[in-house]
Structures are given as C-alpha cells and as structure tokens.
Design a protein around this motif. Structure first.
Motif, short mmCIF file in Angstrom:
data_model
loop_
_atom_site.label_atom_id
_atom_site.label_comp_id
_atom_site.label_asym_id
_atom_site.label_seq_id
_atom_site.Cartn_x
_atom_site.Cartn_y
_atom_site.Cartn_z
N ASN A 56 0.82 -1.22 0.00
CA ASN A 56 0.00 0.00 0.00
C ASN A 56 0.85 1.26 0.00
O ASN A 56 0.36 2.34 0.33
N SER A 57 2.13 1.13 -0.36
CA SER A 57 3.03 2.28 -0.30
C SER A 57 2.62 3.40 -1.25
O SER A 57 2.66 4.58 -0.89
N PHE A 58 2.22 3.04 -2.46
CA PHE A 58 1.94 4.04 -3.49
C PHE A 58 0.47 4.14 -3.86
O PHE A 58 0.01 5.21 -4.26
N VAL A 59 -0.23 3.02 -3.77
CA VAL A 59 -1.64 3.01 -4.14
C VAL A 59 -2.42 2.19 -3.11
O VAL A 59 -1.85 1.30 -2.46
N PRO A 60 -3.71 2.47 -2.93
CA PRO A 60 -4.52 1.65 -2.03
C PRO A 60 -4.61 0.22 -2.55
O PRO A 60 -4.60 -0.01 -3.76
N THR A 61 -4.70 -0.73 -1.64
CA THR A 61 -4.76 -2.13 -2.06
C THR A 61 -6.18 -2.56 -2.44
O THR A 61 -6.36 -3.62 -3.02
N GLY A 62 -7.19 -1.71 -2.15
CA GLY A 62 -8.56 -2.10 -2.41
C GLY A 62 -8.87 -2.34 -3.87
O GLY A 62 -9.78 -3.11 -4.20
N GLY A 63 -8.16 -1.70 -4.79
CA GLY A 63 -8.43 -1.87 -6.21
C GLY A 63 -7.65 -3.00 -6.85
O GLY A 63 -7.78 -3.22 -8.06
N MET A 64 -6.85 -3.72 -6.08
CA MET A 64 -6.05 -4.82 -6.64
C MET A 64 -6.89 -6.07 -6.78
O MET A 64 -7.90 -6.25 -6.07
N PRO A 65 -6.52 -6.99 -7.71
CA PRO A 65 -7.18 -8.30 -7.75
C PRO A 65 -7.07 -9.00 -6.40
O PRO A 65 -6.13 -8.74 -5.63
N THR A 66 -8.00 -9.86 -6.10
CA THR A 66 -8.13 -10.45 -4.76
C THR A 66 -6.83 -11.07 -4.27
O THR A 66 -6.40 -10.83 -3.14
N VAL A 67 -6.18 -11.88 -5.11
CA VAL A 67 -4.97 -12.57 -4.68
C VAL A 67 -3.86 -11.56 -4.36
O VAL A 67 -3.20 -11.64 -3.32
N LEU A 68 -3.69 -10.59 -5.25
CA LEU A 68 -2.66 -9.58 -5.02
C LEU A 68 -2.99 -8.72 -3.80
O LEU A 68 -2.09 -8.30 -3.06
N GLN A 69 -4.27 -8.46 -3.58
CA GLN A 69 -4.66 -7.65 -2.42
C GLN A 69 -4.31 -8.37 -1.12
O GLN A 69 -3.81 -7.75 -0.17
N VAL A 70 -4.56 -9.67 -1.06
CA VAL A 70 -4.22 -10.44 0.15
C VAL A 70 -2.72 -10.40 0.39
O VAL A 70 -2.26 -10.19 1.52
N ILE A 71 -1.93 -10.59 -0.68
CA ILE A 71 -0.47 -10.55 -0.54
C ILE A 71 -0.02 -9.18 -0.08
O ILE A 71 0.81 -9.05 0.83
N ALA A 72 -0.60 -8.14 -0.68
CA ALA A 72 -0.21 -6.77 -0.32
C ALA A 72 -0.60 -6.44 1.11
O ALA A 72 0.17 -5.80 1.84
N ASP A 73 -1.78 -6.87 1.53
CA ASP A 73 -2.24 -6.56 2.89
C ASP A 73 -1.36 -7.22 3.95
O ASP A 73 -1.18 -6.65 5.04
N TRP A 74 -0.82 -8.39 3.65
CA TRP A 74 0.02 -9.11 4.61
C TRP A 74 1.51 -8.87 4.38
O TRP A 74 2.35 -9.45 5.06
N ASN A 75 1.82 -8.01 3.44
CA ASN A 75 3.21 -7.64 3.19
C ASN A 75 3.72 -6.78 4.36
O ASN A 75 3.05 -5.82 4.75
N PRO A 76 4.88 -7.08 4.94
CA PRO A 76 5.38 -6.25 6.04
C PRO A 76 5.58 -4.79 5.65
O PRO A 76 5.52 -3.90 6.50
#
Length: 284
Positions: free
Chosen positions: A204-224
């Motif tokens: 979520n550094s540059f863009v919100p994760t809400g607009g990402m595909p589901t799989v990528l959003q889960v990875i991004a949300d749990w990314n340290p």
C-alpha cells in the motif's frame, strides 16, 4: 585495507562482561571502518543520500496527479510513509552487497586472522547501515517537508513512527548480513538487488490495495511493507490510515499496524544469531 586500531583480545579467560565490552569496542571500530571507506568513495554516499530525495520528487509529482487518496487528502502526505517504508526495506540488499563484497575479496578472511571479536564483524556492518539509514531518513523527511508533507500526529507519535522505521531497518540489515554471508559473491548479490522492488511495490506504499485483484490484495495486505506504511500513516496522522468503525474490515496487519510491525521485527531478529553463527563457521 586500512589497518584496524581495535584493541587486541585480552589474554586468558575473559568474563562475560569483558567479552561484551570487547565485542562492542571492536564493533564500533568496524563501524568507523565503514564510514572511512565511504570517505574514500564519496560517490556511494552521495548516491545513497540523493536517492531518498529523488524518490520524493519523482513519485510525489508523477503519481500525485493520477492517484486519488482514499477519503481525500494530499497525495504527497499519503505517499511519504510509503516512501519511508520502501527505503527502509532497501537496507536488506545494501548490507547484502557490502558483506558479499567483503567475503569475495578476502576481507572477511583478513578479519579472522586479526584479534577481532567474531560477532563484531556483522555488528559493524549492521551498525554502519543503521547510522547511514537514519541520515537518509532525515534527508527524506526534509524533502517531504519541502513538498508539503507534515506529521500531524504530535511529537511522541512522530518519534514512535521513526523509531519503528529504525527498528525495522536494523532488523532487515541483519537479514541482509546473513544473506551476504550465504551468497559470498558480490556479482550474485548485485543481481539480487532488483528483487527488493517487487516486494516494496506490491504493497500500500503508493496506491490503495482495495483496487487490486483479490490474490494480489491479500499478498499486499500481509506484506510487512504495508504494515510499516500503515503504522507510519497512523502515527504521522497522514491520510490513508486504515478506516475504523462500521463497515470497515481491513486485514489484521492493517488494522493493527504497529503490533504487526513489531511482530515482523521480532521475527527478523532471528537473523542476529544466524549471522554471527554463519560468520564464525566460515572460518572453520
């Protein structure tokens, strides 16, 4: 290589306090060695210090005109915590490259032939990294202030945010130290450097994760990186912090970003004993 002026190992049995003092003294000497090397190679230091300021200007004005901040707000204020987190994670590869370079050029073997505490060598590498990292964060913060970023959370939350960044950077520098000792080759380490950018970008550094595909959003949300970014946004009082209240259901690391960041830091701290043990075993 410039000779070290560290004190020689004390003869005979040494107490635990004596070993700790010896290790710290040698480690501080090796930190000085790293900064002496940078004085002889100023281009590396200048590049490391200019990079954070360049990132602020580049991403702040290029992305700022195209990305809407969730809930409204200034994009550059939304961006700065993400840039702090991104630059923090580059510490891993910076230390990896330096350690691998020393290993491949025989500098590590030279250290083993000298009366230097074994654990002091990785301590010196990581200590130099955190000091240069703090300077880089200060420059990035100054650049952020120039483009309109402000910390609205108050003095102590701001100090806490920078403390989290420093803690994570130090933990990641130990991970990089271990990786450099395992790789042992500067060419290989250099090829690994680009791998850090997908990790920092898929967050979520540059863009919100809400607009990402589901799989990528889960990875991004749990990314340290996302947890560290969210923690900084919350503590700085910048836009984009996870929403709270009815209907808000962010992933656990984004709902509790400070706790998640502390958790990642403790997990990565396992690389301290791994790095020391790996360095000691290389001499056998």
């Amino acid at each position: 290589m410039t000779a070290l002026n560290a004190p020689a190992a004390p003869p005979g049995p040494v107490s635990r306090a004596g070993r700790l003092y010896w290790t710290l003294t040698d480690g501080l000497t090796l930190i000085g060695r790293e900064f002496a090397r940078l004085r002889r190679e100023p281009g590396e230091l200048i590049g490391a210090l200019i990079f954070p300021a360049t990132m602020v200007v580049l991403f702040g004005y290029v992305f700022g005109s195209a990305i809407a901040v969730p809930g409204g707000g200034n994009y550059r204020e939304y961006l700065m915590p993400g840039l702090f987190a991104m630059v923090t994670f580059t510490a891993t590869m910076a230390v990896t490259l330096r350690v691998a370079t020393d290993a491949s050029r025989g500098v590590m073997d030279r250290f083993r032939s000298m009366p230097v505490a074994r654990s002091a060598v990785p301590f010196g590498q990581t200590g130099a990294e955190i000091l240069s990292g703090i300077l880089g964060m200060a420059i990035m913060a100054g650049a952020g202030l120039l483009v309109g970023w402000r910390a609205h959370g108050g003095v102590w939350p701001t100090v806490e945010a920078f403390g989290l960044l420093a803690l994570m950077r130090y933990a990641l520098s130990w991970a990089g130290c271990y990786l450099g000792l395992v790789v042992k080759n500067e060419q290989t380490a250099d090829q690994l450097i680009p791998l850090v950018f997908p990790v920092t970008m898929l967050s979520n550094s540059f863009v919100p994760t809400g607009g990402m595909p589901t799989v990528l959003q889960v990875i991004a949300d749990w990314n340290p990186v996302s947890a560290l970014t969210a923690a900084c946004r919350d503590l700085f009082g910048n836009p984009g912090a996870p929403a709270a209240g009815p209907g808000a259901d962010p992933a656990w690391p984004l709902a509790h970003p400070v706790a998640a960041t502390l958790g990642w830091s403790v997990l990565l701290a396992v690389f301290v004993p791994l790095s020391v043990r790996t360095y000691q075993r290389r001499g056998r």
